[in-house]
Scaffold this active site. Structure first.
Site, PDB file in Angstrom:
ATOM      1  N   PRO A   1      36.520  40.770  46.699  1.00  0.00           N
ATOM      2  CA  PRO A   1      36.715  39.719  47.684  1.00  0.00           C
ATOM      3  C   PRO A   1      36.023  38.373  47.498  1.00  0.00           C
ATOM      4  O   PRO A   1      34.970  38.148  48.068  1.00  0.00           O
ATOM      5  CB  PRO A   1      36.175  40.362  48.970  1.00  0.00           C
ATOM      6  CG  PRO A   1      35.155  41.361  48.484  1.00  0.00           C
ATOM      7  CD  PRO A   1      35.297  41.484  47.028  1.00  0.00           C
ATOM      8  N   GLU A   2      36.630  37.415  46.829  1.00  0.00           N
ATOM      9  CA  GLU A   2      36.289  36.021  47.091  1.00  0.00           C
ATOM     10  C   GLU A   2      37.510  35.465  47.813  1.00  0.00           C
ATOM     11  O   GLU A   2      38.454  36.227  48.084  1.00  0.00           O
ATOM     12  CB  GLU A   2      35.958  35.269  45.795  1.00  0.00           C
ATOM     13  CG  GLU A   2      34.626  35.746  45.194  1.00  0.00           C
ATOM     14  CD  GLU A   2      34.062  34.875  44.087  1.00  0.00           C
ATOM     15  OE1 GLU A   2      34.266  33.648  44.121  1.00  0.00           O
ATOM     16  OE2 GLU A   2      33.417  35.429  43.185  1.00  0.00           O
TER      17      GLU A   2
ATOM     18  N   ARG B   1      21.749  35.315  44.515  1.00  0.00           N
ATOM     19  CA  ARG B   1      22.699  36.000  43.632  1.00  0.00           C
ATOM     20  C   ARG B   1      22.439  35.555  42.202  1.00  0.00           C
ATOM     21  O   ARG B   1      21.870  34.491  41.967  1.00  0.00           O
ATOM     22  CB  ARG B   1      24.143  35.654  43.991  1.00  0.00           C
ATOM     23  CG  ARG B   1      24.444  35.580  45.480  1.00  0.00           C
ATOM     24  CD  ARG B   1      24.352  36.925  46.154  1.00  0.00           C
ATOM     25  NE  ARG B   1      25.253  37.899  45.552  1.00  0.00           N
ATOM     26  CZ  ARG B   1      26.557  37.946  45.782  1.00  0.00           C
ATOM     27  NH1 ARG B   1      27.105  37.097  46.596  1.00  0.00           N
ATOM     28  NH2 ARG B   1      27.291  38.860  45.204  1.00  0.00           N
TER      29      ARG B   1
ATOM     30  N   LYS C   1      36.653  33.614  53.456  1.00  0.00           N
ATOM     31  CA  LYS C   1      36.707  35.048  53.173  1.00  0.00           C
ATOM     32  C   LYS C   1      37.057  35.856  54.416  1.00  0.00           C
ATOM     33  O   LYS C   1      36.901  37.082  54.420  1.00  0.00           O
ATOM     34  CB  LYS C   1      35.365  35.505  52.593  1.00  0.00           C
ATOM     35  CG  LYS C   1      35.001  34.806  51.281  1.00  0.00           C
ATOM     36  CD  LYS C   1      33.573  35.063  50.852  1.00  0.00           C
ATOM     37  CE  LYS C   1      33.214  34.190  49.649  1.00  0.00           C
ATOM     38  NZ  LYS C   1      31.760  34.243  49.350  1.00  0.00           N
TER      39      LYS C   1
END
Length: 275
Positions: free
Chosen positions: A2-3, A265, A51
DNA sequence: AGACGATGCGGAC
DNA sequence: TCCGCCTCGTCTT
């Protein structure tokens, strides 16, 4: 999974096969307690923003107001489609099963799966910046996104993950966008020129739109001479082709790709091509 | 059988 | 800054 591109892809696919139908909803796994509020309502619209997915259900019985289903897949949520009805027994932990007249869709592992009214939906949208995959509300020319990014002194590598500034970019796309834009992730948003910000926005649109079209991330197609980039093994058959994300050597100059943590991240970038 | 990691993110500290 | 959520294919033991 999921992006932003995956979310818009899911919206397009499910729109075609579910919208207009009265939907039977259930929560086989049992963790979606409000599921009964949606059962047997007509699904009239599926909307994607960044998203986030919003499913609009028509009122049932004497009720007047539309009800929204809000879904966010988080890190490992995903959909499974069943083309034959009735669908087979759910496999694994299925939070929500939606059965229409043509297909059934299972949702597993989402961060968010909740029922909202108009107000609740507006509150979610208020926390999101412009989405480069949308044509309205500044999905258009990117001036609002540029304004928001330029207003911060924090590094652009972190800003691109902040969904309140630009909605839909995740860890893979931020690395790829900054690489193709030739921008050092450590530079502050406020330090970027209008041209650079316009380029970041344009690349966001182009790369994410290609992701929607292809059904996977393939940014290697946007660098001349990178046709030989190997696809990375993906979890569900779908593999991605990237230029710096999880790469060791720069496709353009041969320099070693650097890694570091930014925005909590892992970030990948080429110190030579990104100044 | 168990560990590990992943395209995300809110909340506790 | 770190933890935990909550899922599952892949890798290790």
């Amino acid at each position: 999974m999921p992006e932003g591109h995956s979310i818009h892809r899911a919206a397009i696919d499910q729109r075609r096969e579910l919208v207009g139908d009265s939907i039977r909803t259930s929560s086989p796994q049992g963790r979606f307690e409000e599921v009964g509020l949606l059962d047997r309502r007509v699904l009239v619209e599926i909307d994607a923003w960044g998203k986030h997915l919003f499913y609009r259900f028509a009122p049932r019985g004497r009720a007047r107001k539309d009800t929204w289903l809000h879904v966010h897949l988080g890190l490992y949520g995903g959909f499974t489609r069943h083309a034959s009805l009735p669908p087979p027994p759910p496999r694994g932990a299925v939070r929500l099963r939606m059965i229409g007249a043509r297909v059934a869709i299972d949702l597993a592992g989402p961060t968010v799966c909740e029922v909202l009214d108009d107000k609740g939906r507006a509150a979610v949208l208020a926390r999101l910046g412009p989405d480069p995959l949308r044509k309205t509300r500044d999905g258009g020319d990117g001036r609002e996104a540029a304004r928001r990014l330029h207003a911060s002194g924090r590094p652009i590598g972190g800003l691109l993950l902040d969904q309140s500034l630009v909605a839909g970019i995740g860890n893979v796309y931020r690395a790829e966008i900054l690489f193709l834009a030739g921008i050092d992730p450590a530079r502050a948003g406020s330090e970027l020129s209008a041209g650079e910000l316009a380029n970041v926005w344009g690349l966001s649109k182009t790369l994410l739109a290609a992701g929607v079209r292809d059904g996977r991330i393939d940014t290697a197609q946007f660098l001349r001479g990178a046709d030989d980039v190997e696809a990375m093994p993906g979890r569900r058959g779908r593999s991605k082709r990237t230029l710096v994300y999880h790469q060791h050597t720069c496709r353009r100059c041969g320099e070693a790709i650097r890694t570091g943590t930014m925005g909590a991240r892992t970030l990948f970038w080429c110190p030579h091509c990104q100044q």
